[in-house]
Write a protein that holds these residues in place. Structure first.
Motif, PDB file in Angstrom:
ATOM      1  N   VAL A 137       0.838  -1.204   0.000  1.00 48.78           N
ATOM      2  CA  VAL A 137       0.000   0.000   0.000  1.00 48.78           C
ATOM      3  C   VAL A 137       0.872   1.253   0.000  1.00 48.78           C
ATOM      4  CG1 VAL A 137      -1.617   1.348   1.384  1.00 48.78           C
ATOM      5  CG2 VAL A 137      -1.978  -1.094   1.088  1.00 48.78           C
ATOM      6  N   ILE A 138       1.931   1.231   0.826  1.00 49.83           N
ATOM      7  CA  ILE A 138       2.838   2.377   0.905  1.00 49.83           C
ATOM      8  C   ILE A 138       3.534   2.601  -0.444  1.00 49.83           C
ATOM      9  CG2 ILE A 138       4.915   3.277   2.034  1.00 49.83           C
ATOM     10  CD1 ILE A 138       2.442   3.131   3.782  1.00 49.83           C
ATOM     11  N   THR A 141       1.788   4.470  -3.323  1.00 52.31           N
ATOM     12  CA  THR A 141       1.738   5.936  -3.333  1.00 52.31           C
ATOM     13  C   THR A 141       2.960   6.518  -4.053  1.00 52.31           C
ATOM     14  OG1 THR A 141       2.906   6.177  -1.238  1.00 52.31           O
ATOM     15  CG2 THR A 141       0.513   5.969  -1.138  1.00 52.31           C
ATOM     16  N   VAL A 148      -2.272  14.502  -8.080  1.00 49.86           N
ATOM     17  CA  VAL A 148      -3.459  13.690  -7.819  1.00 49.86           C
ATOM     18  C   VAL A 148      -3.904  13.848  -6.364  1.00 49.86           C
ATOM     19  CG1 VAL A 148      -4.287  11.306  -7.643  1.00 49.86           C
ATOM     20  CG2 VAL A 148      -3.002  12.029  -9.644  1.00 49.86           C
ATOM     21  N   THR A 149      -2.931  13.966  -5.473  1.00 50.40           N
ATOM     22  CA  THR A 149      -3.288  13.990  -4.054  1.00 50.40           C
ATOM     23  C   THR A 149      -3.471  15.395  -3.497  1.00 50.40           C
ATOM     24  OG1 THR A 149      -0.948  13.912  -3.468  1.00 50.40           O
ATOM     25  CG2 THR A 149      -2.109  11.815  -3.585  1.00 50.40           C
ATOM     26  N   PRO A 152      -7.319  16.668  -2.117  1.00 50.04           N
ATOM     27  CA  PRO A 152      -7.702  16.118  -0.814  1.00 50.04           C
ATOM     28  C   PRO A 152      -6.709  16.494   0.285  1.00 50.04           C
ATOM     29  CG  PRO A 152      -7.906  14.461  -2.512  1.00 50.04           C
ATOM     30  CD  PRO A 152      -7.217  15.617  -3.132  1.00 50.04           C
ATOM     31  N   GLN A 153      -5.427  16.555  -0.062  1.00 48.49           N
ATOM     32  CA  GLN A 153      -4.429  16.937   0.943  1.00 48.49           C
ATOM     33  C   GLN A 153      -4.726  18.338   1.484  1.00 48.49           C
ATOM     34  OE1 GLN A 153      -0.370  15.703   0.053  1.00 48.49           O
ATOM     35  NE2 GLN A 153       0.399  17.609   0.891  1.00 48.49           N
ATOM     36  N   ILE A 156      -7.801  17.948   3.756  1.00 53.86           N
ATOM     37  CA  ILE A 156      -7.439  17.291   5.023  1.00 53.86           C
ATOM     38  C   ILE A 156      -6.660  18.259   5.913  1.00 53.86           C
ATOM     39  CG2 ILE A 156      -5.973  15.498   6.032  1.00 53.86           C
ATOM     40  CD1 ILE A 156      -6.698  13.758   3.572  1.00 53.86           C
ATOM     41  N   PRO A 179       2.719  16.824   6.107  1.00 54.10           N
ATOM     42  CA  PRO A 179       2.433  15.903   4.994  1.00 54.10           C
ATOM     43  C   PRO A 179       3.687  15.268   4.403  1.00 54.10           C
ATOM     44  CG  PRO A 179       1.234  17.948   4.725  1.00 54.10           C
ATOM     45  CD  PRO A 179       2.216  18.171   5.824  1.00 54.10           C
ATOM     46  N   ALA A 182       7.060  11.911   6.489  1.00 60.38           N
ATOM     47  CA  ALA A 182       7.545  10.569   6.140  1.00 60.38           C
ATOM     48  C   ALA A 182       7.190  10.353   4.683  1.00 60.38           C
ATOM     49  CB  ALA A 182       6.884   9.505   7.010  1.00 60.38           C
TER      50      ALA A 182
ATOM     51  N   ILE B  46       1.773   8.605   5.741  1.00 59.21           N
ATOM     52  CA  ILE B  46       1.676   8.319   4.300  1.00 59.21           C
ATOM     53  C   ILE B  46       0.242   7.943   3.923  1.00 59.21           C
ATOM     54  CG2 ILE B  46       2.473   6.770   2.482  1.00 59.21           C
ATOM     55  CD1 ILE B  46       5.169   6.736   3.995  1.00 59.21           C
ATOM     56  N   MET B  47      -0.402   7.197   4.814  1.00 57.63           N
ATOM     57  CA  MET B  47      -1.807   6.847   4.560  1.00 57.63           C
ATOM     58  C   MET B  47      -2.671   8.108   4.508  1.00 57.63           C
ATOM     59  SD  MET B  47      -2.676   3.495   4.649  1.00 57.63           S
ATOM     60  CE  MET B  47      -2.231   1.910   5.280  1.00 57.63           C
ATOM     61  N   PHE B  49      -1.873  11.312   4.081  1.00 51.48           N
ATOM     62  CA  PHE B  49      -1.597  12.319   3.054  1.00 51.48           C
ATOM     63  C   PHE B  49      -1.293  11.710   1.682  1.00 51.48           C
ATOM     64  CE2 PHE B  49      -0.637  14.527   7.025  1.00 51.48           C
ATOM     65  CZ  PHE B  49      -1.425  15.645   6.876  1.00 51.48           C
ATOM     66  N   GLY B  50      -1.352  10.365   1.595  1.00 55.01           N
ATOM     67  CA  GLY B  50      -1.090   9.723   0.315  1.00 55.01           C
ATOM     68  C   GLY B  50      -2.231   8.825  -0.103  1.00 55.01           C
ATOM     69  N   THR B  51      -2.401   7.735   0.657  1.00 51.82           N
ATOM     70  CA  THR B  51      -3.399   6.734   0.272  1.00 51.82           C
ATOM     71  C   THR B  51      -4.813   7.306   0.289  1.00 51.82           C
ATOM     72  OG1 THR B  51      -1.940   5.222   1.450  1.00 51.82           O
ATOM     73  CG2 THR B  51      -4.015   4.333   0.641  1.00 51.82           C
ATOM     74  N   PRO B  53      -5.899  10.492   0.147  1.00 52.10           N
ATOM     75  CA  PRO B  53      -6.143  11.438  -0.954  1.00 52.10           C
ATOM     76  C   PRO B  53      -6.250  10.781  -2.327  1.00 52.10           C
ATOM     77  CG  PRO B  53      -4.531  12.352   0.524  1.00 52.10           C
ATOM     78  CD  PRO B  53      -4.774  10.944   0.990  1.00 52.10           C
TER      79      PRO B  53
END
Lengths: 310, 317
Positions: A137-138, A141, A148-149, A152-153, A156, A179, A182, B46-47, B49-51, B53
């Motif tokens: 999953v990591i 990204t 793309v992110t 939403p970023q 959030i 954000p 990591a 990461i979840m 701010f990454g997954t 979004p």
């Protein structure tokens, strides 16, 4: 560096050299047509082109407005007008921008080193439930571009600022750090490096009763210094030059980083070239200084990305 | 719980020690608990701010969502249908591809040429190399400001150089037909250091015995370069092609600073239009559709480059 190969010209020459002179790295004892390497004829103009923009920023930054707005351009200013710098400082808080950039970059680097080392080590060495799935999953990204992110970023981050902690919300420096605290790349990069280390050191430390955290901090991290330096340099460059996210996340002047502050300054003084260049010099010099001091690490880190990709 | 795997890390001795109240410690020290606790902080970020979004913007792209009416109304494929019909998107795609076609080969050619020139021990070589590396330390914004000034139509050094050569004056960034080329020039300059570092590292990995063998076999400098050096550099070239293309498709900073997408939309590239839709017009739904389209373009081009590139790439070992 001693074995730098020189394909085009010296390759032919060295075939005729004695083995001893090759090993000693001595120049071939043969009459040259040129008193200096002809490559200088290429490299000198190339270097002038590469450095001219830097020189031109510097020159314009100490010219008077009438010298700057003169055609043909005044290549050598008659006087050095340092007032441009104080004028630029008076109309935009460049020192504040610099401090903000430094705070954001250093905090981002520090967070990345700690969080990516912890996660990367766990992914490299421990077997725990869901490890493979979580890692996949990591890694997913990694492929997705920031564009793309970013929407939403933004939502959030706005929500976090209102409902959780103002310091990480929109218009706060924390919004530029959290954000990126990591990264999937950092975790992947350190995991790969940790896996190349011999596990015996860690095992014997465990036998001696060290906790897993102690093993990581005392045994693994000292062995991983090159990888950590590489990650630090890459993260620092990324954070320092980041523009799009600060542009979205920050609007008030006192929270701006250097690129954003400089862009805003340009928006307000589009034709005050002397002021703009003075501001530009103040934005450039700190990073250039850091870069030259730590040049080895920056170059190694970029070369490492390149070679890792090959 | 993780007794089997703990055995790897000196488990037996530990089990002897952990009788009585030390069970808690053993649990805390297990691979399960330490694994999760080490991983959680980084993964959570990461979840978040990454997954999250990634999924969220996919949902947004099917909604008619703006800043104020966030997440209202399922709109089906209407954002994507708008995307297919939007003339600005068509233009933006064209500009992005033209820019990429200028930037990627340009940067690689400059990088390769300079790296080959700098891959030798001559006087001042450290200085030459540092001059190239220095372009890595400059931010895109600083770079764009300098180049906007260099290419200023009225007072710029570029037009002055043209006048010295008795060539006609140009409008550069003010000209719809030239602006994209100027932006390509500034970004090529900005990426020179990166390309030089990658190619120099690859050049220094070439064993000189191969080059000497070629020379002994009677190959001239050009043939040695063409037949030995260039093939051995192909992994680095493939990496640069992919890496520079991904970055070129995401061009934004220079456009934002120097032309704002103009003149007459001549430099409106995909990400600039996306930014404009998202954070000037606040059409989050439509902007998300553009973002996913960009993502698709990047994936397709990258896959093609790897597929085609593999055929021309020579890996030693």
């Amino acid at each position: 560096m001693t074995a730098v190969s020189t394909p085009a010209r010296d390759g032919v020459r060295s075939a005729g050299r004695s083995m001893r002179s090759i090993l000693a790295g001595m120049p071939a004892r043969r009459r040259r047509r040129w008193p200096f390497s002809p490559w200088h004829l290429v490299l000198v103009p190339a270097t002038i082109v590469l450095l001219f923009p830097f020189a031109w920023v510097l020159i314009t930054s100490v010219e008077t407005p009438s010298e700057a707005l003169h055609f043909p351009p005044v290549l050598v200013p008659h006087t050095l007008r340092f007032a441009n710098y104080s004028d630029a400082l008076a109309s935009a808080p460049f020192v504040r921008f610099l401090v903000n950039s430094a705070v954001v970059a250093l905090a981002t680097v520090l967070c990345n080193l700690v969080l990516c080392a912890l996660a990367g080590y766990a992914f490299a060495r421990f077997r725990f439930l869901g490890r493979t799935a979580l890692f996949a999953v990591i890694m997913a990204t990694l492929m997705v571009p920031f564009q793309v992110t970013m929407i939403p970023q933004f939502i959030i981050t706005k929500w976090l600022g209102v409902h959780v902690l103002a310091g990480v919300g929109i218009n706060h420096l924390g919004a530029l750090i959290l954000p990126n605290a990591a990264t999937a790349f950092g975790i992947f990069f350190l995991r790969q490096f940790f896996r190349t280390l011999p596990i015996e050191y860690e095992e014997s430390a465990r036998v001696d009763g060290a906790s897993r955290l102690t093993v990581l901090v005392r045994i693994v991290l000292p062995l991983a210094t090159p990888a950590l330096a590489t990650l630090a340099a890459l993260t620092f460059l990324d954070s320092w030059n980041n523009f799009l996210w600060p542009l979205i996340a920050v609007t008030s002047t006192d929270q701006m980083t250097l690129p954003l502050g400089l862009a805003t300054f340009q928006g307000a003084h589009a034709t005050d070239w002397t002021l703009l260049m003075a501001g530009n010099v103040m934005s450039l010099v700190p990073m250039l200084a850091v870069f030259f001091i730590a040049q080895r690490y920056f170059i190694q880190s970029v070369a490492a990305t390149g070679l890792a990709g090959t | 719980m993780a007794a089997g795997s703990v055995a790897r890390a000196g488990g037996p001795r530990q089990r002897l020690r952990t009788q009585g109240g030390a069970t808690v410690r053993r649990v805390l020290d297990s691979e399960q608990v330490t694994g999760w606790s080490f991983v959680t902080p980084g993964v959570a970020i990461i979840m978040l701010f990454g997954t999250v979004p990634i999924i969220w913007s996919a949902v947004l792209s099917f909604q008619r969502s703006t800043l104020n009416t966030s997440g209202t109304g399922f709109a089906g494929l209407s954002n994507y249908r708008q995307l297919a019909r939007d003339p600005v998107v068509a233009q933006a795609i064209q500009h992005t591809l033209v820019y990429t076609a200028l930037f990627v080969p340009g940067t690689m050619a400059v990088g390769l040429f300079l790296a080959v020139a700098m891959n030798r021990k001559i006087r001042f070589i450290a200085f030459y190399r540092t001059a190239a590396y220095a372009t890595m330390a400059i931010s895109t914004i600083s770079e764009a400001i300098v180049f906007t000034w260099l290419f200023d139509p009225s007072y710029g050094v570029a037009n002055y150089s043209l006048s010295l050569l008795h060539l006609p004056q140009q409008q550069f960034l003010n000209s719809p037909s030239e602006a994209l080329f100027v932006i390509a020039a500034m970004t090529i300059w900005g990426w020179t250091g990166f390309a030089v570092v990658v190619y120099l590292a690859a050049l220094q990995g070439i064993p000189r015995t191969l080059l000497e063998a070629a020379a002994i076999d009677g190959a001239g400098p050009w043939r040695t370069f063409r037949r030995i050096t260039l093939p051995l550099l192909s992994p680095a070239s493939l990496f640069l092609t992919v890496w520079l293309t991904i970055n070129a498709l995401q061009l934004f900073d220079e456009v934002y600073l120097s032309t704002q997408g103009g003149p007459l939309h001549a430099t409106t590239v995909l990400v600039y239009y996306l930014y404009d839709q998202a954070f000037q017009q606040f059409n989050f739904g439509y902007a998300s559709a553009i973002a996913y389209f960009l993502f698709l373009v990047i994936i397709v081009i990258t896959v093609i480059q790897f597929r085609v590139g593999r055929r021309f790439t020579y890996y030693r070992s």
